[in-house]
Motif scaffolding. Structure first.
Motif: not given
Length: 349
Positions: A287-302
């Motif tokens: 598993p992994y995840e992609l984010y919009r912010d350096p803190a990795r608190s805002q998931r990047w979706g569609t």
């Protein structure tokens, strides 16, 4: 009886030898042109964009005599417009954020003679000459169609938006001089600006108001992405693996865009996963995840305006950072091998 006839004949001959000035009144008006619409202009267009519109100038004179006539010299003056400061080398229209687009107005189809506001000067006003009969009782009038030619030059660096410039008040002035004659042909005045030696002279502002318009659509191009490499790890992942990648694009100025990242080819629900297929065709995931912010608190979706990344183009290349994280693994230790996934990038503008 014979002497009276001779006297009358002599009177007609004397009067017929001169264009007698009159004391009627001549008034000139113009219809309002339709919008001079250039339509959609492409940023950096290789060729100029042309447009044209037309209107009619009409001059009317009250009844003079059976052999009456009138002649008018009219100058149609066009200034800078509501969004410009000069006529030469080009006029300018703007969008809602005051970004400029150059354009020019001409009196000829070849677009070589700029339409200005200086009678007999540079750039000159357009000149119209009208001559017409002014019979007794009904009076007379003359009309002439006038074409306004416009051009947006090529190779402009433009911003997105709707552009316009309004021509009203002193920017569209009609100045004219006229001669009237109760008998014979009235000669046109030499100038539209003279008030001396003519039957009359008038000026009317806001005589033929119109709007120039154009539209530049949002545009993005030159897309570049880099891969996100989480590197190598021996055995289970025991601490967050944080990595970044980039998305590059170039959008014309004022282009609002939104970038979305798909869930990849191996997602389970909304959880992104990298996949490895062993030689025996057994399948393993990390598993992994992609984010919009350096803190990795805002998931990047569609979902636009919810979990996508918004931006506004400035005409130059822009780079956005994608923040990735592979969290500590739970359960069985991942099989040895290379794991990967493919993400679809969607750019909306």
């Amino acid at each position: 009886m014979t002497a009276a006839l001779r006297l009358a004949l002599l009177l007609v001959i004397v009067l017929g030898g001169h264009a007698v000035p009159a004391r009627a009144d001549t008034t000139c008006t113009a219809t309002a042109p339709t919008t001079l619409a250039f339509g959609t202009i492409t940023n950096g267009a290789a060729s100029p964009t042309n447009a044209m519109t037309s209107f009619t100038i009409t001059c009317s004179t009250a009844a003079l005599s059976i052999l009456g006539s009138a002649s008018v010299r009219a100058c149609l003056k066009i200034g800078t417009g509501s969004t410009g400061t000069s006529v030469l080398p080009t006029r300018s229209m703007t969008n809602a954020t005051a970004d400029p687009m150059a354009f020019q107005l001409y009196t000829n189809a070849g677009r070589t003679t700029v339409w200005g506001a200086v009678p007999g000067g540079s750039p000159p006003a357009a000149i119209v000459t009208l001559s017409y009969a002014v019979p007794l009782i009904t009076g007379g009038s003359g009309a002439q169609s006038v074409t306004l030619y416009g051009q947006v030059p090529a190779a402009q660096v433009l911003s997105a938006g709707s552009f316009a410039s309004n021509f009203t008040a002193a920017n569209v002035s009609l100045e004219y001089a006229y001669n009237e004659s109760i008998i014979g042909t009235a000669q046109p005045p030499a100038l539209c600006t003279t008030a001396s030696g003519v039957s009359g002279h008038k000026t009317a502002d806001s005589a033929f108001p119109f709007t120039v318009s154009a539209n530049v659509l949002p545009q993005c191009s030159a897309y570049v992405t880099t891969d996100m490499d989480f590197g190598s790890n021996a055995g289970a992942i025991t601490a967050n693996l944080d990595r970044t990648s980039t998305i590059g694009l170039t959008c014309i100025n004022r282009t609002a865009y939104s970038i979305g990242l798909g869930n990849g080819q191996n997602a389970q629900g909304t959880t992104r996963r990298m996949r490895f297929t062993a030689p025996d065709n057994s399948v393993y995931y990390i598993p992994y995840e992609l984010y919009r912010d350096p803190a990795r608190s805002q998931r990047w979706g569609t979902t636009v305006n919810t979990d996508t990344q918004a931006g506004t183009g400035n005409g130059a290349a822009q780079t956005l950072t994608v923040y990735g994280r592979a969290p500590p693994t739970t359960g069985a230790v991942p099989a040895q091998g290379s794991y990967s996934d493919v993400i679809t990038v969607t750019i909306t503008y």
